[in-house]
Scaffold this active site. Structure first.
Site, mmCIF file in Angstrom:
data_model
loop_
_atom_site.group_PDB
_atom_site.id
_atom_site.type_symbol
_atom_site.label_atom_id
_atom_site.label_comp_id
_atom_site.label_asym_id
_atom_site.label_seq_id
_atom_site.Cartn_x
_atom_site.Cartn_y
_atom_site.Cartn_z
ATOM 1 N N LYS A 187 0.872 -1.180 0.000
ATOM 2 C CA LYS A 187 0.000 0.000 0.000
ATOM 3 C C LYS A 187 0.906 1.225 0.000
ATOM 4 O O LYS A 187 2.056 1.185 0.459
ATOM 5 C CB LYS A 187 -0.953 -0.006 1.192
ATOM 6 N N THR A 198 9.436 1.162 2.428
ATOM 7 C CA THR A 198 8.344 1.990 1.917
ATOM 8 C C THR A 198 7.213 1.964 2.919
ATOM 9 O O THR A 198 7.392 1.557 4.052
ATOM 10 C CB THR A 198 7.827 1.473 0.567
#
Lengths: 406, 406
Positions: A187, A198
């Protein structure tokens, strides 16, 4: 011996490798009174080797701290409990207690030992988790897993926040008639300029591997994929990439399979990273910045990030304006040594600047390149041998509108 | 002995000190066919000591390179020739020839020796100057100066680009019945995160001073004023602050007058820097970030800049959203050592976070503070003794719209 990698984007995701189960349920964390999926489990009955890469933000969310602790103390990981809608960040002691409770409740629900679950949260910073609603959701998700129900898609959906679509992909390769599978779910959307990780990405694989080697290979893959993207230059408190390997393929990570596994892992990370940029909050373009001939790799990265995070560059992309002057201005404040009068810039294959001198007759062609949804800018610094690739988005009025209040 | 400083914002600007003349004329540089002022001269018949502080961008515009050369080789500066609408940056050899021609033509028009003029340009990067239109404008401006005409307001207007209003101020103090005057004119608006200088600011004074001491005092003043602001985090190729001192007050910069001069110079720089932020492109708010208790001054500055340049923070200000979670996220990636659980944050005088713990009952009051056009955020890191102040703007849809094409 080389192995052919079979890569497929937009799959069921983490449930594709053998022996992995997952689902997503609703705890109504955002208290909207709807059934939006926001809580889910990834599970393997066979204990997994696991590795993670986390945000370098000094303000780390409670689940990040918990994952680091579990990964350093436990060799048998069974799964991940994740939620969206609340980041459990800046939540003090209670946040740590809640993260631990999520892990314990998931282990209980899945009928495995405590300290075998990792925890990831994403969403608003600064609010306590509504544990009164999350705990029953965890029990429900775990009961489904124990009953043998699995639904990779609902898991991939339950981790989304401002994303507009799920982000999944799968890679396989054959070894002596056996199939090794790797798959990922991620996501992204906002607060995207990861450092060493991330937002959230979960990778499962049925190869058999040691945690230490998984960590090495994951760190390498992340460096040039998740860590080489930017939407808005903001590094989050919760950035996490996790990989779980349960060995159920019957194939081990070894000299024979390492290159294939590395390549497959890179493809998974690269595809998910690309999807995160392409689904950045209200963005309209993905721009690949290819810096070559820089003095050092750090210099090449600094040039790419100065350009990819410059508001004036990003707004010009949004306006289909091939404004190379703004590129030159932005790279001029990068931490890199070079002579501005040796720089070449091209949009796609069309030269805009050669040895620091503009080619104005090409302007209509630059404009055409920049008007596309995806394009590449090549910049050769002629200052050395180092390269860097960064994928960046434009900056739109929609981004500002979307983020002006939560 | 202390001297009272008399400070006035929004004056005629650079023509206020004795012996300074200025005007602005139109060269139609933007080729709009209108009479917009875009070229002007500041002049003193009495030769001046001069000092400058320039952009640290590696891509320096031709006029910046010329100013550095003139300041190092000439002790008698008579004036500044400035234009807006074209930055004369990334223009190669021809750009250097054009910058030199502007200086020579201005000196000729004002009937003084060559090598006595400084040159400043601001506007679009990458286009050659339209010298066929600029040369007659310089001649006209110079003829006006020689005829004794002076109009500080038209000069202050001719340097503006996307600014919506002129930026001027004046400070005076008395020494033994003589008045020392300092005055400044600046332009800002976009590409605003100066490093060691700002866009363009011109300061004139009738004190008598050595260039070296002027340079020292200017650098000190700039550090905490022009260098402590951000609109969009972009450092330009043309940032320049110049000070010219012609001695016509009959007062010298010496032990007796140094403190008063320093204070007046600081007030001039501080007021112009504030005006530059407040007139940032389509911004709606000026936010003063006061960081205290940081580990080092560099750490305090890094925290302030991470917050002041975070797109998510800036958009939340635009939306009147007191989103302290985004502040915590942004300071978490600053280059500074601290414990997140010791941090205090307040909006104006209203605590939002005490020792890392939110005070949610104050939320209505934070909201009220953030809804104002100007407000202050105090952040005490409790990690040391260092402080930093940064003035930042919000980020608006109007900024994106304004900059999506030139």
């Amino acid at each position: 011996m080389s192995h052919e990698i079979n890569f497929t984007p937009n799959t069921a995701g983490v449930t594709d490798p053998k022996g992995f189960f997952a689902n997503g349920v609703s705890a109504d964390i955002r208290r909207k009174g709807n059934d939006r999926l926001d809580t889910g489990i990834v599970f393997s009955k066979t204990p997994c080797a696991a590795a993670g890469v986390f945000t370098k933000n000094r303000v780390k969310a409670a689940p990040v701290l918990l994952c680091e602790s579990v990964l350093s103390s436990s060799k048998a990981i069974h799964g991940i409990i994740a939620n969206s809608g609340n980041a459990n960040a800046c939540t003090g002691e209670q946040g740590k207690i809640d993260a631990k409770a999520m892990a314990d409740q998931a282990a209980t629900a899945c009928e495995v030992a405590a300290n075998s679950f990792l925890v990831c949260s994403t969403g608003r910073i600064g609010d306590l988790l509504p544990m009164d609603r999350i705990s029953p959701a965890i029990a429900k998700s775990g009961a489904g897993i124990v009953a043998g129900d699995t639904d990779g898609e609902s898991f991939s959906n339950c981790i989304l926040t401002s994303d507009t679509r799920k982000k999944t992909c799968t890679a396989t390769f054959e070894v002596d008639g056996k199939t090794v599978t790797l798959a990922g779910s991620a996501k992204g959307a906002g607060m995207i300029q990861p450092n060493m990780a991330t937002m959230l990405a979960f990778i499962t694989t049925d190869i058999a591997a040691e945690s230490a080697e998984l960590k090495t290979l994951l760190s390498e893959a992340v460096k040039h994929t998740f860590n080489a993207i930017t939407v808005d230059g903001d590094m989050s408190t919760n950035d996490t990439v996790l990989v779980l390997a349960n060995g159920e393929s019957g194939v081990a990570l070894c000299d024979e399979t390492r290159e294939a596994f590395k390549e497959a892992l890179f493809l998974i990370c690269d595809n998910l990273a690309d999807k995160i940029v392409a689904d950045g909050e209200r963005i309209t373009k993905v721009v690949e910045l290819l810096i070559s001939g820089a003095d050092t790799e750090a210099g090449a990265e600094s040039i790419a990030r100065c350009i990819g995070n410059s508001l004036l560059v990003k707004t010009s992309w949004f306006g289909n304006d091939p404004n190379w002057g703004r590129l030159m201005d932005a790279l001029g404040y990068a931490d890199s040594e070079f002579d501005p009068e040796r720089i070449d810039i091209s949009y796609g294959e069309v030269p805009a600047l050669v040895s620091g001198t503009p080619i104005p007759e090409n302007k209509p062609k630059w404009k055409e390149v920049v008007s596309a949804k995806r394009f590449t800018i090549h910049i050769n610094m002629h200052a050395g041998e180092a390269n860097y690739r960064l994928r960046a988005s434009d900056l739109t009025e929609g981004y500002v509108d979307f983020n002006k209040s939560e």
